[in-house]
Design a protein around this motif. Structure first.
Motif, PDB file in Angstrom:
ATOM      1  N   LYS A  30       5.156  -4.853  -9.026  1.00 46.19           N
ATOM      2  CA  LYS A  30       5.370  -4.304  -9.027  1.00 46.19           C
ATOM      3  C   LYS A  30       6.095  -2.745  -8.308  1.00 46.19           C
ATOM      4  O   LYS A  30       6.243  -2.074  -9.172  1.00 46.19           O
ATOM      5  CB  LYS A  30       3.415  -3.603  -9.116  1.00 46.19           C
ATOM      6  CG  LYS A  30       1.980  -4.647  -9.237  1.00 46.19           C
ATOM      7  CD  LYS A  30       0.916  -3.529  -9.691  1.00 46.19           C
ATOM      8  CE  LYS A  30       0.433  -3.866  -8.028  1.00 46.19           C
ATOM      9  NZ  LYS A  30       0.716  -4.784  -6.840  1.00 46.19           N
ATOM     10  N   THR A  31       6.410  -2.843  -6.900  1.00 45.20           N
ATOM     11  CA  THR A  31       7.393  -2.010  -7.067  1.00 45.20           C
ATOM     12  C   THR A  31       8.452  -2.191  -6.359  1.00 45.20           C
ATOM     13  O   THR A  31       9.311  -1.185  -7.383  1.00 45.20           O
ATOM     14  CB  THR A  31       6.555  -1.122  -4.935  1.00 45.20           C
ATOM     15  OG1 THR A  31       4.897  -0.845  -5.215  1.00 45.20           O
ATOM     16  CG2 THR A  31       7.774  -0.383  -4.508  1.00 45.20           C
TER      17      THR A  31
ATOM     18  N   TRP B 126       8.482  10.765  -6.590  1.00 46.12           N
ATOM     19  CA  TRP B 126       7.616   9.656  -5.791  1.00 46.12           C
ATOM     20  C   TRP B 126       6.285  10.009  -5.316  1.00 46.12           C
ATOM     21  O   TRP B 126       6.410  10.774  -4.242  1.00 46.12           O
ATOM     22  CB  TRP B 126       8.800   8.892  -5.810  1.00 46.12           C
ATOM     23  CG  TRP B 126       7.737   7.381  -5.364  1.00 46.12           C
ATOM     24  CD1 TRP B 126       6.579   7.237  -4.932  1.00 46.12           C
ATOM     25  CD2 TRP B 126       7.871   6.548  -5.424  1.00 46.12           C
ATOM     26  NE1 TRP B 126       5.994   6.490  -4.624  1.00 46.12           N
ATOM     27  CE2 TRP B 126       7.136   5.114  -4.905  1.00 46.12           C
ATOM     28  CE3 TRP B 126       8.951   5.924  -6.677  1.00 46.12           C
ATOM     29  CZ2 TRP B 126       7.380   3.656  -5.284  1.00 46.12           C
ATOM     30  CZ3 TRP B 126       9.384   4.252  -6.583  1.00 46.12           C
ATOM     31  CH2 TRP B 126       8.165   3.509  -6.030  1.00 46.12           C
TER      32      TRP B 126
ATOM     33  N   PHE C 223       5.741   5.048   1.192  1.00 47.94           N
ATOM     34  CA  PHE C 223       7.428   4.231   0.630  1.00 47.94           C
ATOM     35  C   PHE C 223       7.940   4.494   1.608  1.00 47.94           C
ATOM     36  O   PHE C 223       8.364   5.074   2.606  1.00 47.94           O
ATOM     37  CB  PHE C 223       7.530   5.960  -0.108  1.00 47.94           C
ATOM     38  CG  PHE C 223       9.056   6.091  -0.768  1.00 47.94           C
ATOM     39  CD1 PHE C 223       9.137   5.415  -2.122  1.00 47.94           C
ATOM     40  CD2 PHE C 223      10.204   6.129  -0.174  1.00 47.94           C
ATOM     41  CE1 PHE C 223      10.182   4.843  -2.943  1.00 47.94           C
ATOM     42  CE2 PHE C 223      11.029   6.231  -1.163  1.00 47.94           C
ATOM     43  CZ  PHE C 223      11.048   5.377  -1.954  1.00 47.94           C
TER      44      PHE C 223
ATOM     45  N   ASP D 278       2.229   6.143  -7.138  1.00 48.69           N
ATOM     46  CA  ASP D 278       1.922   4.909  -6.454  1.00 48.69           C
ATOM     47  C   ASP D 278       1.545   4.982  -5.702  1.00 48.69           C
ATOM     48  O   ASP D 278       1.797   5.461  -3.848  1.00 48.69           O
ATOM     49  CB  ASP D 278       3.905   4.108  -5.902  1.00 48.69           C
ATOM     50  CG  ASP D 278       3.595   2.761  -5.344  1.00 48.69           C
ATOM     51  OD1 ASP D 278       2.021   2.075  -5.037  1.00 48.69           O
ATOM     52  OD2 ASP D 278       4.520   2.472  -4.620  1.00 48.69           O
ATOM     53  N   SER D 279      -0.103   4.751  -5.526  1.00 48.56           N
ATOM     54  CA  SER D 279      -0.841   3.770  -6.482  1.00 48.56           C
ATOM     55  C   SER D 279      -2.011   4.630  -6.411  1.00 48.56           C
ATOM     56  O   SER D 279      -2.781   5.804  -5.516  1.00 48.56           O
ATOM     57  CB  SER D 279      -0.798   2.831  -6.046  1.00 48.56           C
ATOM     58  OG  SER D 279      -1.928   2.518  -5.659  1.00 48.56           O
TER      59      SER D 279
ATOM     60  N   VAL E 135       1.210   3.541 -11.100  1.00 47.29           N
ATOM     61  CA  VAL E 135       1.330   2.132 -10.652  1.00 47.29           C
ATOM     62  C   VAL E 135      -0.930   1.700 -10.527  1.00 47.29           C
ATOM     63  O   VAL E 135      -1.042   2.549  -9.855  1.00 47.29           O
ATOM     64  CB  VAL E 135       1.369   1.071  -9.280  1.00 47.29           C
ATOM     65  CG1 VAL E 135       1.497   0.601  -8.868  1.00 47.29           C
ATOM     66  CG2 VAL E 135       3.266   2.075  -9.361  1.00 47.29           C
TER      67      VAL E 135
END
Length: 346
Positions: free
Chosen positions: A66-67, A88, A94, A139-140, A188
């Motif tokens: 996904k990422t 983000w 991250f 995310d997420s 996400v």
């Protein structure tokens, strides 16, 4: 028709005073800008790429890619646009080092680190309203918690709080789009077993956040691992160096739903020359170009004529792969022509 034009003009005069959106005919609606995913097969399945000013749910099981596809999208669009900037929301960690390996210029990624749902959603609305970003990533969802849930004791019920907040967020974000600088919105999510449900085909699955959120998504992409890519390493036997990812369009308002795209992703350096964090885009382009007859095939021979009239002929797949991989202009031309043919509705 003249009466209709008069009605529209009269209404718009009033709406303009009230600073409200104006009436337009469907023919005047601006085209949706498309952003490449970096994978031709996925761009074709998406109807030309990720849609601007729309939200897409990217979901699946853990470690299924996904990422990676989002990072690849950011990296490819950064190459095309030096001003391409991402906001983000990192409710999960991250990894800047991994993002760099995926080709991302992390200096153009603004990170907001929180797992508080209300705070995260408000910051996303503020980021969208600023018109300073080309991509917004949450995310997420499963890692976020509603403020009321955080404040409650562990033994207190907090069911459905997140679903209500998420529905509220999507209703509010609708008013913060820009035609001058549209953005891609990635949401996400993860798959969960649908407790209490039954299916003769196995355990049914669902995504956290309630069912109402699905109506707000322009597209929903289920990502899964099809198979591992293995290579023989002396002294170690077969080693997993990558995986083939499968992208299933569960919902698609831009093209046919239930379309499937595939892509090879390497999470380790490969003997074939791929680096960790890299997709095999050459294989992807050749597969689609042959499928749509951009590259002509006759038995073991392949051929392609460029827009400038230069003709390429290859006997077998290996010399074709080598040529296209080393010739970036040729690779880009085949990508664009194939995407245009595959998505032109004529």
């Amino acid at each position: 028709m003249s009466e209709l034009k008069s009605f529209i003009a009269q209404m718009n005069k009033q709406l303009e005073k009230e600073k409200k959106p104006l009436l337009i005919t469907a023919s005047e609606m601006p085209a949706i800008k498309k952003f490449t995913s970096g994978l031709l097969a996925l761009d074709v399945a998406l109807g030309g790429g990720w849609p601007g000013n729309k939200w897409v749910e990217v979901y699946g099981k853990e470690s299924n890619g996904k990422t990676s596809i989002i990072l690849n999208t950011i990296a490819e669009n950064q190459k095309l646009d030096p001003n391409f900037t991402t906001f983000w929301v990192a409710s999960e960690y991250f990894d800047a080092e991994w993002a760099t390996k995926n080709g991302v210029d992390v200096s153009r990624v603004v990170i907001f680190d929180t797992n508080n749902m209300e705070t995260a959603y408000q910051m996303v609305i503020d980021a969208a309203a600023s018109h300073q970003f080309d991509c917004i990533v949450i995310d997420s969802y499963p890692a976020m918690a509603a403020g009321e849930e955080i404040e409650k004791d562990m033994d207190q019920n907090s069911m459905a709080l997140g679903a209500r907040r998420t529905g509220q967020f999507f209703r509010k974000i609708e008013g913060y789009y820009s035609q001058d600088r549209p953005y891609i919105g990635f949401f996400v999510n993860q798959l969960r077993d649908a407790i209490g449900s039954f299916s003769p085909y196995g355990t049914p699955t669902t995504t956290p956040g309630g069912k109402a959120k699905n109506y707000f998504f322009y597209q929903r992409v289920l990502i899964s691992r099809d198979e591992f890519i293995e290579e023989k390493v002396e002294g170690q036997g077969k080693v997993k160096v990558g995986q083939t990812n499968k992208y299933l369009l569960e919902k698609n308002k831009a093209a046919a739903p239930k379309s499937v795209a595939m892509g090879d992703f390497y999470f380790m350096d490969s003997e074939k020359g791929f680096h960790a964090g890299e997709f095999d885009t050459t294989k992807d382009i050749i597969t689609m170009a042959v499928l749509f007859k951009v590259i002509k095939r006759a038995g073991a021979w392949f051929s392609y004529v460029t827009l400038d009239g230069e003709e390429f002929k290859w006997q077998g797949r290996d010399p074709m792969v080598e040529d296209i991989r080393s010739n970036l202009d040729l690779k880009e031309e085949i990508f664009k022509i194939t995407l245009n043919i595959a998505t032109t509705k004529e």
